[in-house]
Design a protein around this motif. Structure first.
Motif, PDB file in Angstrom:
ATOM      1  N   THR A   1     -41.057  25.061 -40.662  1.00  0.00           N
ATOM      2  CA  THR A   1     -41.393  24.000 -41.332  1.00  0.00           C
ATOM      3  C   THR A   1     -42.817  23.547 -40.751  1.00  0.00           C
ATOM      4  O   THR A   1     -43.031  23.519 -39.524  1.00  0.00           O
ATOM      5  CB  THR A   1     -40.290  22.927 -40.856  1.00  0.00           C
ATOM      6  N   LYS A   2     -43.669  22.925 -41.632  1.00  0.00           N
ATOM      7  CA  LYS A   2     -45.056  22.611 -41.105  1.00  0.00           C
ATOM      8  C   LYS A   2     -45.157  21.340 -40.359  1.00  0.00           C
ATOM      9  O   LYS A   2     -44.218  20.620 -40.554  1.00  0.00           O
ATOM     10  CB  LYS A   2     -46.055  22.711 -42.327  1.00  0.00           C
ATOM     11  N   GLY A   3     -46.298  20.965 -39.862  1.00  0.00           N
ATOM     12  CA  GLY A   3     -46.382  19.788 -38.872  1.00  0.00           C
ATOM     13  C   GLY A   3     -46.169  19.810 -37.619  1.00  0.00           C
ATOM     14  O   GLY A   3     -45.997  20.782 -37.006  1.00  0.00           O
ATOM     15  N   CYS A   4     -46.274  18.559 -37.083  1.00  0.00           N
ATOM     16  CA  CYS A   4     -46.072  18.562 -35.452  1.00  0.00           C
ATOM     17  C   CYS A   4     -44.411  19.100 -35.256  1.00  0.00           C
ATOM     18  O   CYS A   4     -43.536  18.806 -35.857  1.00  0.00           O
ATOM     19  CB  CYS A   4     -46.130  17.109 -35.086  1.00  0.00           C
ATOM     20  N   ASP A   5     -44.374  19.699 -34.084  1.00  0.00           N
ATOM     21  CA  ASP A   5     -42.981  20.283 -33.761  1.00  0.00           C
ATOM     22  C   ASP A   5     -41.997  19.260 -33.546  1.00  0.00           C
ATOM     23  O   ASP A   5     -40.793  19.409 -34.140  1.00  0.00           O
ATOM     24  CB  ASP A   5     -43.355  21.274 -32.554  1.00  0.00           C
ATOM     25  N   VAL A   6     -42.316  18.387 -32.475  1.00  0.00           N
ATOM     26  CA  VAL A   6     -41.457  17.305 -31.965  1.00  0.00           C
ATOM     27  C   VAL A   6     -41.947  15.967 -31.862  1.00  0.00           C
ATOM     28  O   VAL A   6     -43.055  16.002 -31.359  1.00  0.00           O
ATOM     29  CB  VAL A   6     -40.819  17.707 -30.703  1.00  0.00           C
ATOM     30  N   ILE A   7     -41.524  14.939 -32.614  1.00  0.00           N
ATOM     31  CA  ILE A   7     -42.123  13.642 -32.436  1.00  0.00           C
ATOM     32  C   ILE A   7     -40.956  12.722 -31.691  1.00  0.00           C
ATOM     33  O   ILE A   7     -39.793  12.639 -32.430  1.00  0.00           O
ATOM     34  CB  ILE A   7     -42.488  12.959 -33.782  1.00  0.00           C
ATOM     35  N   GLY A   8     -41.344  12.185 -30.815  1.00  0.00           N
ATOM     36  CA  GLY A   8     -40.350  10.967 -30.304  1.00  0.00           C
ATOM     37  C   GLY A   8     -41.011   9.700 -30.155  1.00  0.00           C
ATOM     38  O   GLY A   8     -42.370   9.279 -30.399  1.00  0.00           O
ATOM     39  N   PHE A   9     -40.459   8.645 -30.297  1.00  0.00           N
ATOM     40  CA  PHE A   9     -40.634   7.089 -30.475  1.00  0.00           C
ATOM     41  C   PHE A   9     -39.838   6.057 -29.398  1.00  0.00           C
ATOM     42  O   PHE A   9     -38.924   6.351 -29.136  1.00  0.00           O
ATOM     43  CB  PHE A   9     -40.470   6.633 -31.973  1.00  0.00           C
ATOM     44  N   LYS A  10     -40.543   5.525 -28.700  1.00  0.00           N
ATOM     45  CA  LYS A  10     -40.075   4.728 -27.580  1.00  0.00           C
ATOM     46  C   LYS A  10     -40.545   3.207 -28.056  1.00  0.00           C
ATOM     47  O   LYS A  10     -41.961   3.042 -28.227  1.00  0.00           O
ATOM     48  CB  LYS A  10     -40.621   4.940 -26.299  1.00  0.00           C
ATOM     49  N   PHE A  11     -39.621   2.314 -27.983  1.00  0.00           N
ATOM     50  CA  PHE A  11     -39.959   0.957 -28.374  1.00  0.00           C
ATOM     51  C   PHE A  11     -39.979   0.095 -27.165  1.00  0.00           C
ATOM     52  O   PHE A  11     -38.442   0.048 -26.414  1.00  0.00           O
ATOM     53  CB  PHE A  11     -38.928   0.433 -29.412  1.00  0.00           C
ATOM     54  N   ALA A  12     -40.815  -0.426 -26.483  1.00  0.00           N
ATOM     55  CA  ALA A  12     -40.627  -1.288 -25.217  1.00  0.00           C
ATOM     56  C   ALA A  12     -39.678  -2.519 -25.194  1.00  0.00           C
ATOM     57  O   ALA A  12     -39.032  -3.129 -24.484  1.00  0.00           O
ATOM     58  CB  ALA A  12     -42.092  -1.580 -24.705  1.00  0.00           C
ATOM     59  N   ASN A  13     -40.011  -3.163 -26.494  1.00  0.00           N
ATOM     60  CA  ASN A  13     -39.243  -4.456 -26.603  1.00  0.00           C
ATOM     61  C   ASN A  13     -38.976  -4.481 -28.296  1.00  0.00           C
ATOM     62  O   ASN A  13     -39.217  -3.493 -28.915  1.00  0.00           O
ATOM     63  CB  ASN A  13     -40.189  -5.686 -26.488  1.00  0.00           C
ATOM     64  N   ALA A  14     -37.984  -5.511 -28.395  1.00  0.00           N
ATOM     65  CA  ALA A  14     -37.684  -5.798 -29.947  1.00  0.00           C
ATOM     66  C   ALA A  14     -38.667  -6.081 -31.103  1.00  0.00           C
ATOM     67  O   ALA A  14     -38.514  -5.482 -32.036  1.00  0.00           O
ATOM     68  CB  ALA A  14     -36.588  -7.094 -29.933  1.00  0.00           C
ATOM     69  N   VAL A  15     -39.826  -6.424 -30.165  1.00  0.00           N
ATOM     70  CA  VAL A  15     -40.902  -6.890 -31.126  1.00  0.00           C
ATOM     71  C   VAL A  15     -42.125  -5.795 -30.685  1.00  0.00           C
ATOM     72  O   VAL A  15     -42.116  -5.334 -29.772  1.00  0.00           O
ATOM     73  CB  VAL A  15     -41.486  -8.108 -30.738  1.00  0.00           C
ATOM     74  N   PRO A  16     -42.431  -5.103 -32.070  1.00  0.00           N
ATOM     75  CA  PRO A  16     -43.619  -4.066 -31.806  1.00  0.00           C
ATOM     76  C   PRO A  16     -44.648  -4.715 -30.646  1.00  0.00           C
ATOM     77  O   PRO A  16     -45.260  -5.785 -30.923  1.00  0.00           O
ATOM     78  CB  PRO A  16     -43.960  -3.634 -33.004  1.00  0.00           C
ATOM     79  N   GLY A  17     -45.232  -4.003 -29.968  1.00  0.00           N
ATOM     80  CA  GLY A  17     -46.147  -4.070 -29.061  1.00  0.00           C
ATOM     81  C   GLY A  17     -46.864  -2.829 -28.628  1.00  0.00           C
ATOM     82  O   GLY A  17     -46.682  -1.864 -28.725  1.00  0.00           O
ATOM     83  N   PRO A  18     -48.064  -3.037 -27.752  1.00  0.00           N
ATOM     84  CA  PRO A  18     -48.912  -2.009 -27.190  1.00  0.00           C
ATOM     85  C   PRO A  18     -48.264  -1.242 -26.161  1.00  0.00           C
ATOM     86  O   PRO A  18     -48.813   0.011 -25.786  1.00  0.00           O
ATOM     87  CB  PRO A  18     -50.181  -2.665 -26.727  1.00  0.00           C
ATOM     88  N   ASP A  19     -47.014  -1.479 -25.664  1.00  0.00           N
ATOM     89  CA  ASP A  19     -46.295  -0.419 -24.864  1.00  0.00           C
ATOM     90  C   ASP A  19     -45.374   0.401 -25.448  1.00  0.00           C
ATOM     91  O   ASP A  19     -44.807   1.043 -24.812  1.00  0.00           O
ATOM     92  CB  ASP A  19     -45.711  -1.433 -23.743  1.00  0.00           C
ATOM     93  N   ASP A  20     -45.178   0.371 -26.917  1.00  0.00           N
ATOM     94  CA  ASP A  20     -44.371   1.275 -27.434  1.00  0.00           C
ATOM     95  C   ASP A  20     -45.340   2.726 -27.374  1.00  0.00           C
ATOM     96  O   ASP A  20     -46.468   2.546 -27.320  1.00  0.00           O
ATOM     97  CB  ASP A  20     -44.535   0.679 -29.024  1.00  0.00           C
ATOM     98  N   GLU A  21     -44.478   3.566 -27.500  1.00  0.00           N
ATOM     99  CA  GLU A  21     -45.163   4.881 -27.280  1.00  0.00           C
ATOM    100  C   GLU A  21     -44.733   6.045 -28.416  1.00  0.00           C
ATOM    101  O   GLU A  21     -43.554   5.905 -29.010  1.00  0.00           O
ATOM    102  CB  GLU A  21     -44.610   5.624 -26.085  1.00  0.00           C
ATOM    103  N   LEU A  22     -45.675   6.769 -28.794  1.00  0.00           N
ATOM    104  CA  LEU A  22     -45.322   7.865 -29.807  1.00  0.00           C
ATOM    105  C   LEU A  22     -45.807   9.312 -28.897  1.00  0.00           C
ATOM    106  O   LEU A  22     -46.851   9.432 -28.507  1.00  0.00           O
ATOM    107  CB  LEU A  22     -46.542   7.900 -30.722  1.00  0.00           C
ATOM    108  N   PHE A  23     -44.704  10.076 -28.961  1.00  0.00           N
ATOM    109  CA  PHE A  23     -44.967  11.420 -27.919  1.00  0.00           C
ATOM    110  C   PHE A  23     -44.842  12.164 -29.092  1.00  0.00           C
ATOM    111  O   PHE A  23     -43.865  12.650 -29.778  1.00  0.00           O
ATOM    112  CB  PHE A  23     -43.606  11.235 -27.170  1.00  0.00           C
ATOM    113  N   VAL A  24     -45.657  13.124 -29.179  1.00  0.00           N
ATOM    114  CA  VAL A  24     -46.091  14.208 -29.970  1.00  0.00           C
ATOM    115  C   VAL A  24     -46.191  15.449 -29.261  1.00  0.00           C
ATOM    116  O   VAL A  24     -47.105  15.718 -28.341  1.00  0.00           O
ATOM    117  CB  VAL A  24     -47.415  14.040 -31.000  1.00  0.00           C
TER     118      VAL A  24
END
Length: 270
Positions: free
Chosen positions: A125-148
């Motif tokens: 399968t093409k594209g990034c191998d593994v992508i993870g998402f982390k949500f710091a709070n219930a409301v989106p904010g700059p501390d949320d993380e995208l791990f590629v």
């Protein structure tokens, strides 16, 4: 979320090495045991990356095959022919890395769709191998993380430096990230999982919705390959996200035998 039983066999050795550019490489060890119950659970977990067990009967229906025959001939990469063996080792590494970032680091990692939508069982399968998402709070904010994360497996001796290969492919993720996020979102939309599609959407425009981007490169190495790999010559000097780059090596004994055994058990116990 409880830790899957097979991840008790994945441990941080505490060993660290530095690359030529001064980046730290974590060394983890995978030490499977002869435990049929855990291996069966792991095989089921592995199988359901390719098809949900609830969907298996209807997909097998009309083929004239047993569940095991269908999985081996239609969904699982081939054991011996063409690119099948390398795809098996690659999928194993990606799934293990996804388990690591989900269960050890706490990211949401919706990876099954990557394998379930594969048309050709012997084509990656093409594209990034593994992508993870982390949500710091219930409301989106700059501390949320995208791990590629990019993952490369080295389960047989070769001249390749699999950690360097993973780093080099991670550099390409700067271009692939947007397309990969779109693909994940599209798969959720197609399945009517709109809430999950919205969670992915949160990371599609860092300019409009700031978040923290983390990149990773992993090498999954058989012990024999690890012994012949000089991690200190690897370099990430050209990486676009050096300050947020994580490097990891997972080593283990006779890993290709384990990979084939998992696929065989996943088919036989379906």
């Amino acid at each position: 979320m409880p830790l899957p039983d097979h991840l008790a066999w994945l441990t941080d050795t505490g060993q660290r090495q530095n690359t030529a550019c001064g980046r730290e490489v974590q060394i983890w060890a995978l030490t499977p045991q002869e435990d049929a119950t855990i291996l069966s659970s792991w095989a089921k977990h592995f199988r359901e990356h390719y098809i949900n067990d609830t969907d298996l009967p209807i997909m097998v229906s009309g083929t004239g095959q047993s569940n095991a025959e269908y999985l081996r001939s239609t969904l699982f990469p081939d054991r011996a022919q063409g690119s099948g063996p390398s795809l098996r080792s690659g999928d194993f590494g990606e799934i293990l890395v996804a388990d690591y970032i989900e269960h050890f680091l706490g990211y949401w990692c919706p990876r099954e769709l990557r394998y379930q939508d594969r048309w050709n069982r012997n084509d990656s399968t093409k594209g990034c191998d593994v992508i993870g998402f982390k949500f710091a709070n219930a409301v989106p904010g700059p501390d949320d993380e995208l791990f590629v994360f990019e993952s490369k497996s080295g389960l047989r001796p070769s001249l390749a430096h699999r950690l360097q290969d993973a780093i080099d492919d991670s550099i390409k993720d700067r271009l692939r990230e947007g397309m990969s996020l779109n693909a994940i979102k599209r798969r959720f939309v197609d399945r009517g999982a709109i809430d999950d599609a919205r969670r992915v959407e949160r990371f599609q425009s860092i300019a409009d919705r700031p978040f923290r981007r983390i990149n990773g490169a992993a090498a999954i190495l058989d012990d024999a390959v690890f012994a012949g790999t000089d991690l200190t010559v690897a370099t990430a000097a050209a990486h676009f996200n050096q300050e947020n780059l994580r490097l990891i090596v997972i080593r283990g004994p006779d890993l290709m035998t384990l990979v084939h055994a998992l696929y065989e058990r996943a088919a036989d116990e379906a």
